[in-house]
Design a protein around this motif. Structure first.
Motif, short mmCIF file in Angstrom:
data_model
loop_
_atom_site.label_atom_id
_atom_site.label_comp_id
_atom_site.label_asym_id
_atom_site.label_seq_id
_atom_site.Cartn_x
_atom_site.Cartn_y
_atom_site.Cartn_z
N LEU A 72 8.27 5.80 -2.11
CA LEU A 72 7.02 5.67 -2.86
C LEU A 72 6.72 4.25 -3.35
O LEU A 72 5.60 3.96 -3.75
N VAL A 73 7.71 3.36 -3.31
CA VAL A 73 7.54 2.05 -3.95
C VAL A 73 6.75 1.07 -3.09
O VAL A 73 7.04 0.89 -1.90
N VAL A 74 5.76 0.46 -3.71
CA VAL A 74 4.97 -0.62 -3.10
C VAL A 74 5.14 -1.83 -4.01
O VAL A 74 4.75 -1.78 -5.18
N THR A 75 5.73 -2.90 -3.51
CA THR A 75 5.99 -4.08 -4.32
C THR A 75 5.02 -5.20 -3.97
O THR A 75 4.81 -5.49 -2.80
N ILE A 76 4.42 -5.79 -5.00
CA ILE A 76 3.54 -6.95 -4.78
C ILE A 76 3.92 -8.05 -5.77
O ILE A 76 4.51 -7.79 -6.82
N SER A 77 3.58 -9.28 -5.43
CA SER A 77 3.82 -10.40 -6.33
C SER A 77 2.77 -10.39 -7.44
O SER A 77 1.58 -10.19 -7.19
N SER A 78 3.24 -10.62 -8.67
CA SER A 78 2.33 -10.71 -9.81
C SER A 78 2.09 -12.16 -10.21
O SER A 78 1.76 -12.45 -11.35
N LEU A 79 2.24 -13.05 -9.25
CA LEU A 79 1.93 -14.46 -9.48
C LEU A 79 0.54 -14.78 -8.94
O LEU A 79 0.13 -14.24 -7.92
N GLY A 80 -0.17 -15.65 -9.64
CA GLY A 80 -1.49 -16.04 -9.16
C GLY A 80 -2.59 -15.57 -10.08
O GLY A 80 -2.35 -14.93 -11.11
N PRO A 81 -3.86 -15.86 -9.72
CA PRO A 81 -5.00 -15.44 -10.52
C PRO A 81 -5.08 -13.92 -10.65
O PRO A 81 -4.67 -13.19 -9.75
N VAL A 82 -5.61 -13.45 -11.77
CA VAL A 82 -5.70 -12.01 -12.05
C VAL A 82 -6.46 -11.28 -10.94
O VAL A 82 -6.03 -10.22 -10.47
N ASP A 83 -7.59 -11.85 -10.50
CA ASP A 83 -8.39 -11.20 -9.45
C ASP A 83 -7.60 -11.07 -8.15
O ASP A 83 -7.72 -10.06 -7.44
N GLU A 84 -6.81 -12.09 -7.84
CA GLU A 84 -6.03 -12.06 -6.61
C GLU A 84 -4.94 -10.99 -6.68
O GLU A 84 -4.68 -10.28 -5.70
N ILE A 85 -4.33 -10.84 -7.83
CA ILE A 85 -3.29 -9.81 -8.00
C ILE A 85 -3.91 -8.41 -7.85
O ILE A 85 -3.34 -7.53 -7.20
N THR A 86 -5.09 -8.23 -8.42
CA THR A 86 -5.78 -6.94 -8.30
C THR A 86 -6.10 -6.64 -6.84
O THR A 86 -5.89 -5.52 -6.36
N ARG A 87 -6.61 -7.66 -6.12
CA ARG A 87 -6.94 -7.47 -4.71
C ARG A 87 -5.69 -7.11 -3.91
O ARG A 87 -5.69 -6.22 -3.07
N ARG A 88 -4.61 -7.83 -4.21
CA ARG A 88 -3.32 -7.59 -3.55
C ARG A 88 -2.85 -6.15 -3.78
O ARG A 88 -2.39 -5.46 -2.86
N ALA A 89 -2.99 -5.69 -5.01
CA ALA A 89 -2.55 -4.33 -5.36
C ALA A 89 -3.39 -3.27 -4.65
O ALA A 89 -2.86 -2.29 -4.11
N LEU A 90 -4.70 -3.47 -4.65
CA LEU A 90 -5.59 -2.49 -4.00
C LEU A 90 -5.31 -2.40 -2.51
O LEU A 90 -5.31 -1.30 -1.93
N GLU A 91 -5.07 -3.54 -1.87
CA GLU A 91 -4.77 -3.53 -0.44
C GLU A 91 -3.45 -2.81 -0.17
O GLU A 91 -3.34 -2.04 0.79
N ALA A 92 -2.45 -3.06 -1.01
CA ALA A 92 -1.15 -2.42 -0.83
C ALA A 92 -1.25 -0.92 -1.04
O ALA A 92 -0.64 -0.13 -0.28
N LEU A 93 -2.02 -0.49 -2.03
CA LEU A 93 -2.19 0.94 -2.29
C LEU A 93 -2.98 1.61 -1.17
O LEU A 93 -2.72 2.76 -0.81
N LYS A 94 -3.94 0.88 -0.64
CA LYS A 94 -4.73 1.42 0.48
C LYS A 94 -3.85 1.67 1.69
O LYS A 94 -3.94 2.71 2.36
N ARG A 95 -2.96 0.72 1.96
CA ARG A 95 -2.03 0.89 3.09
C ARG A 95 -1.09 2.07 2.84
O ARG A 95 -0.82 2.86 3.75
N GLU A 96 -0.64 2.18 1.59
CA GLU A 96 0.27 3.28 1.25
C GLU A 96 -0.44 4.63 1.40
O GLU A 96 0.10 5.58 1.94
N ASP A 97 -1.70 4.67 0.94
CA ASP A 97 -2.48 5.91 1.02
C ASP A 97 -2.70 6.31 2.49
O ASP A 97 -2.71 7.49 2.84
N ALA A 98 -2.88 5.31 3.34
CA ALA A 98 -3.14 5.59 4.76
C ALA A 98 -1.93 6.19 5.46
O ALA A 98 -2.07 6.86 6.50
N THR A 99 -0.74 5.95 4.91
CA THR A 99 0.48 6.48 5.55
C THR A 99 0.84 7.87 5.06
O THR A 99 1.78 8.49 5.58
N GLN A 100 0.13 8.34 4.01
CA GLN A 100 0.46 9.66 3.45
C GLN A 100 0.12 10.78 4.45
O GLN A 100 -0.84 10.71 5.17
#
Length: 220
Positions: free
Chosen positions: A192-220
């Motif tokens: 279940l774990v999706v790891t992303i870097s929390s370094l960088g601008p806030v907007d970039e971290i949010t985008r990174r997280a959404l993309e990672a969750l989208k990929r995870e959701d697609a594999t369910q």
């Protein structure tokens, strides 16, 4: 989606939890908010939690779990939620699994915000708060005041909170490594774990997280 958000203190969990919950249109359920809401409404669970807190004791896991269960059963959480600050240890993670299984639902992802330890210390220990207004927050490295020790907004004295000192931050990190970090391995065993870097601008971290969750959701 049903998501658990984890990461060390200073990783930006609160900021990202709020932003992700809004983007995904699911409620942000934080342990702190649960405690405050139950205590302010003087629910039975709130009174029980307050009795432990007033005595200087930790609130037992079963009380925290009961609060989380009550919140997850609210109408706005039927189609998903983002848990922030819960579970805090493997015992709570096991209890959450049992709770979700009893409701015939499951987690979709555990989002792990990764940040180097020295960056955590720098982020937290560098904060300075205005004595006149605690909403006036500065940072020695990222948003320094024009004059050291003086609030740009009102001229008040800037100070470092006791729980922001480097020694306290390192103690908090040790507690995280000992108590909370093991849930990452617990959830990795479930894929279940999706790891992303929390370094960088806030907007970039949010985008990174959404993309990672989208990929995870697609594999369910």
């Amino acid at each position: 989606m049903r998501i658990v958000l984890v990461g060390p203190p200073g990783a930006g969990k609160g900021t990202q939890a709020t932003r992700l919950a809004e983007k995904l249109r699911i409620p942000h359920i934080s342990t702190g908010d649960l405690f405050r809401a139950n205590i302010s409404r003087q629910t039975d669970l709130g009174k029980l939690a307050k009795s432990y807190m007033d005595a200087g004791n930790l609130v037992p896991d079963e009380v925290t779990i009961a609060m989380a269960k009550d919140r997850m059963e609210q109408p706005d959480a039927v189609d998903g939620f983002l848990l922030d600050g819960f579970p805090r240890n493997v015992q709570q993670a096991e209890a959450l699994d049992a709770l979700l299984k009893s409701e015939d639902i499951k987690l979709d992802a555990v989002l792990d915000l990764e940040v180097p330890e020295e960056e955590v210390v720098k982020r937290i220990a560098g904060r300075r708060i205005c004595r006149n207004d605690s909403s006036h927050v500065f940072h020695e490295s990222y948003s320094a005041p024009k004059q050291a020790g003086v609030c740009d907004t009102c001229g008040g004295e800037l100070y470092q909170r006791d729980d922001d000192s480097e020694d306290t931050v390192r103690t908090r990190l040790e507690v995280y490594h000992t108590q909370t970090e093991p849930i990452i391995d617990y959830y990795k065993a479930q894929g279940l774990v999706v790891t992303i870097s929390s370094l960088g601008p806030v907007d970039e971290i949010t985008r990174r997280a959404l993309e990672a969750l989208k990929r995870e959701d697609a594999t369910q």
